[in-house]
Design an enzyme around this catalytic site. Sequence first.
Site, PDB file in Angstrom:
ATOM      1  N   CYS A   2       0.849  -1.190   0.000  1.00 30.35           N
ATOM      2  CA  CYS A   2       0.000   0.000   0.000  1.00 30.35           C
ATOM      3  C   CYS A   2       0.885   1.239   0.000  1.00 30.35           C
ATOM      4  O   CYS A   2       1.985   1.245   0.527  1.00 30.35           O
ATOM      5  CB  CYS A   2      -0.941   0.103   1.190  1.00 30.35           C
ATOM      6  N   ARG A  27       3.126   0.369  -5.290  1.00 29.97           N
ATOM      7  CA  ARG A  27       3.025  -0.346  -4.016  1.00 29.97           C
ATOM      8  C   ARG A  27       1.704  -1.096  -3.857  1.00 29.97           C
ATOM      9  O   ARG A  27       1.503  -1.823  -2.889  1.00 29.97           O
ATOM     10  CB  ARG A  27       3.183   0.643  -2.862  1.00 29.97           C
ATOM     11  N   TRP A  73      -3.107  -2.451  -1.605  1.00 26.97           N
ATOM     12  CA  TRP A  73      -2.860  -3.840  -2.025  1.00 26.97           C
ATOM     13  C   TRP A  73      -3.521  -4.685  -0.946  1.00 26.97           C
ATOM     14  O   TRP A  73      -3.073  -4.727   0.202  1.00 26.97           O
ATOM     15  CB  TRP A  73      -1.370  -4.125  -2.100  1.00 26.97           C
ATOM     16  N   ASN A  99      -0.907   1.056   6.215  1.00 23.97           N
ATOM     17  CA  ASN A  99      -0.110   0.158   5.388  1.00 23.97           C
ATOM     18  C   ASN A  99       0.481  -0.886   6.314  1.00 23.97           C
ATOM     19  O   ASN A  99       1.237  -0.533   7.221  1.00 23.97           O
ATOM     20  CB  ASN A  99       0.995   0.975   4.695  1.00 23.97           C
ATOM     21  N   GLY A 100       0.119  -2.135   6.132  1.00 29.45           N
ATOM     22  CA  GLY A 100       0.644  -3.191   7.004  1.00 29.45           C
ATOM     23  C   GLY A 100      -0.454  -4.164   7.384  1.00 29.45           C
ATOM     24  O   GLY A 100      -1.507  -4.208   6.751  1.00 29.45           O
ATOM     25  N   GLU A 484      14.871 -16.447 -13.438  1.00 33.54           N
ATOM     26  CA  GLU A 484      14.467 -15.039 -13.505  1.00 33.54           C
ATOM     27  C   GLU A 484      13.661 -14.772 -14.783  1.00 33.54           C
ATOM     28  O   GLU A 484      12.670 -14.037 -14.764  1.00 33.54           O
ATOM     29  CB  GLU A 484      15.727 -14.152 -13.430  1.00 33.54           C
ATOM     30  N   LYS A 488       9.862 -13.311 -14.855  1.00 34.86           N
ATOM     31  CA  LYS A 488       9.483 -12.105 -15.600  1.00 34.86           C
ATOM     32  C   LYS A 488       8.282 -12.392 -16.496  1.00 34.86           C
ATOM     33  O   LYS A 488       7.337 -11.612 -16.551  1.00 34.86           O
ATOM     34  CB  LYS A 488      10.643 -11.590 -16.487  1.00 34.86           C
ATOM     35  N   GLU A 491       5.008 -12.795 -14.449  1.00 35.33           N
ATOM     36  CA  GLU A 491       4.522 -11.550 -13.853  1.00 35.33           C
ATOM     37  C   GLU A 491       3.853 -10.647 -14.870  1.00 35.33           C
ATOM     38  O   GLU A 491       2.847 -10.005 -14.581  1.00 35.33           O
ATOM     39  CB  GLU A 491       5.703 -10.744 -13.291  1.00 35.33           C
ATOM     40  N   HIS A 507      14.290 -35.054 -15.746  1.00 37.29           N
ATOM     41  CA  HIS A 507      13.748 -35.822 -14.626  1.00 37.29           C
ATOM     42  C   HIS A 507      12.271 -35.505 -14.379  1.00 37.29           C
ATOM     43  O   HIS A 507      11.752 -35.770 -13.310  1.00 37.29           O
ATOM     44  CB  HIS A 507      14.576 -35.555 -13.365  1.00 37.29           C
ATOM     45  N   LYS A 606       4.891  -3.569  -5.806  1.00 41.73           N
ATOM     46  CA  LYS A 606       6.339  -3.448  -5.909  1.00 41.73           C
ATOM     47  C   LYS A 606       7.036  -3.791  -4.604  1.00 41.73           C
ATOM     48  O   LYS A 606       8.059  -4.452  -4.582  1.00 41.73           O
ATOM     49  CB  LYS A 606       6.679  -2.006  -6.313  1.00 41.73           C
TER      50      LYS A 606
HETATM   51  O1  M6R Z   1      12.328  -5.215  -2.983  1.00 42.38           O
HETATM   52  P1  M6R Z   1      12.809  -6.629  -3.018  1.00 42.38           P
HETATM   53  O2  M6R Z   1      13.948  -6.844  -3.912  1.00 42.38           O
HETATM   54  O3  M6R Z   1      13.108  -7.153  -1.626  1.00 42.38           O
HETATM   55  O4  M6R Z   1      11.588  -7.457  -3.570  1.00 42.38           O
HETATM   56  C1  M6R Z   1      11.617  -8.847  -3.663  1.00 42.38           C
HETATM   57  C2  M6R Z   1      10.516  -9.355  -4.560  1.00 42.38           C
HETATM   58  O5  M6R Z   1       9.265  -8.985  -4.053  1.00 42.38           O
HETATM   59  C3  M6R Z   1      10.645  -8.835  -5.993  1.00 42.38           C
HETATM   60  O6  M6R Z   1      11.885  -9.148  -6.537  1.00 42.38           O
HETATM   61  C4  M6R Z   1       9.523  -9.419  -6.864  1.00 42.38           C
HETATM   62  O7  M6R Z   1       9.706 -10.782  -7.025  1.00 42.38           O
HETATM   63  C5  M6R Z   1       9.476  -8.699  -8.213  1.00 42.38           C
HETATM   64  N1  M6R Z   1       8.108  -8.530  -8.593  1.00 42.38           N
HETATM   65  C6  M6R Z   1      10.175  -9.420  -9.281  1.00 42.38           C
HETATM   66  O8  M6R Z   1      10.055  -8.809 -10.524  1.00 42.38           O
END
Ligand code: M6R
Length: 611
Positions: A2, A27, A73, A99-100, A484, A488, A491, A507, A606
């Site tokens: 948030c 956020r 969020w 937020n939390g 990775e 990507k 997401e 396997h 984020k």
């Molecule tokens: O801010 P951080 O690097 O600690 O965040 C970790 C993950 O939340 C972050 O890398 C997330 O997986 C991204 N959406 C990846 O693109």
Amino acid sequence: MCGIVGYTGSKEAYPIIIKGLKRLEYRGYDSTGVALQNGRLKVYKKKGKVAELEDSLVGKNLHAHVGIGHTRWATHGEPNDRNAHPHSSASGKLAMIHNGIIENYAQLKQELIRKGYSFKSDTDTEVLLNFIEDIKTNNECSLEEAVRIALKRVVGAYVILLLDESMPDTIIAARKGSPLVIGIGKGEHFLGSDASPMLEYTKEVVYVNDYELAIIRPDELILKNLGNEKITPYVQKLDLELAAIEKGGYDHFMLKEIFEQPQTIYDCLRGRLDANAGTITMSGIQKYAEQIMNATRIIMVACGTSWHAGLVAEYIFEELCRINVEVEYASEFRYRNPVINPGDVIIAISQSGETADTLVAIETAKAKGAIILGVVNVVGSSIARVSHAGAYTHAGPEIGVASTKAFTAQLAVLTMIALKIAHDKGTISKERYMHLLNELNEVPEKVTRVLELSDHIKKLAEKYKDATDALYLGRGFNFPVALEGALKLKEISYIHAEGYPAAEMKHGPIALVDEKLPVIFVATKDSYHEKVVSNMQEIKARKGKLIAVITEGDDTTAAICNDVMAIPEADEVIAPILSAIPMQLLAYYIGVAKGYDVDKPRNLAKSVTVE
Ligand code: M6R
């Protein structure tokens, strides 16, 4: 997660809050709301993104000099108008954003229900707000006092901002576990989850610490601890320009951030790496250099993309420094009572520096005596502050939800740390050390060349955008790059994708392979190359679509693929920084081709500040 914004001063509050919320949408973006104080409290909130709330308020009288705003969020309660923040108290005289997560909200709610309270939303926030109001009413005390009493009973994480109809120019704020920045203007104050909402108004900020409470008026900022003792605010100068958080002509932040990588990696190396002199200077870790060098074990803790950076670093540290490395999901590490031995060093990797799982994991390790080294992007963030030592990645603000430039900057920093340790420990030959320093130095220029693949990758995206699944494979240093790449794609394009070690594929996952499945190999020339090519042949034999990141000039590998993305030659230790970039571009262009909001993919945020 948030995003929260607040303003008190002589300007119109609403436009400042709306603009600030747009910057904080990374956020969370499932619902939005504002509360404006103008003699009476007015609350406007709505499911959807900030722009939707803004559209719905056109023509309304929004005049006010004090206000708070929230972009959500969802944690407790589905995203809808009712659960959107701000929440109003039972009397309607208080409004609050949060937020939390309040972990003991159910218990507090039961207590309030027994007292006759009812609730309009499903949120923990409304419970906390009414709990505060109940204390205020029963104790006949100030809002500040009621907040203090309430927070002593609260279990969980929070940043809260409150407005009280009886205090027309005041915002009360408190923090534990989620970020809060206060900007100091002339006769005005700004609040935000980060500094972006206040950038054009002030460069003077105070980062509020856990268990601190702030009373904010246009001309006054009072900071106290929960014991009601005053604390002198530590005012810091922001080193951030407005341009850094704007799109600068790109269609999306994600694309801008991908294209910024030659510069961000250069910024990350600058002042640290001197390839001619053969030196690496990392002042942030100097004080603990001895302990790090003599570590018996390094444990990398991180989440998501940052965890992938830790995995690449595992290969690099073990290869160059001969130190045992473990890479842990922060969320799992924290809850399994990890064994920490004297001499263990934790490297916490995080773009935001606010990821709750990582933060709690390092607090756990710190309490057990480990030395914490933070590799963090956001300056002044919580992880940076709780770490004993650290190295910033200097990638600048990353706004696209999918991490791109932060990942390559993390790899650059971790490689420098490994090289420094290896050099000081004597586990690397002089020649190899100098070679890798030069290779690292050349990365920004090579990244520029990788980015020239953009148009080609855009065409590949068109070709493969309708796939329903994808497999990403790599070995050695490039195995985490495959993970990775899959993350990507998931997401940004919502295509199901799995990353796997290329050899492990036989396997199990090989059962998925048919003529429709794109299999993306990270197959640059390295010590694993021949084995990877054998794995490619295994896919080809089963008619899978072979797409590969290869080294320029590797015509033999190109010949067995349906499509290739050829990147400049690089040492295998350095190659992941380059091979990650075609993965980013492929995911980006597929997401765009499918018409998705790549900067704000569904369900994500984020900065993940809940455990
Ligand atoms: O801010 P951080 O690097 O600690 O965040 C970790 C993950 O939340 C972050 O890398 C997330 O997986 C991204 N959406 C990846 O693109």
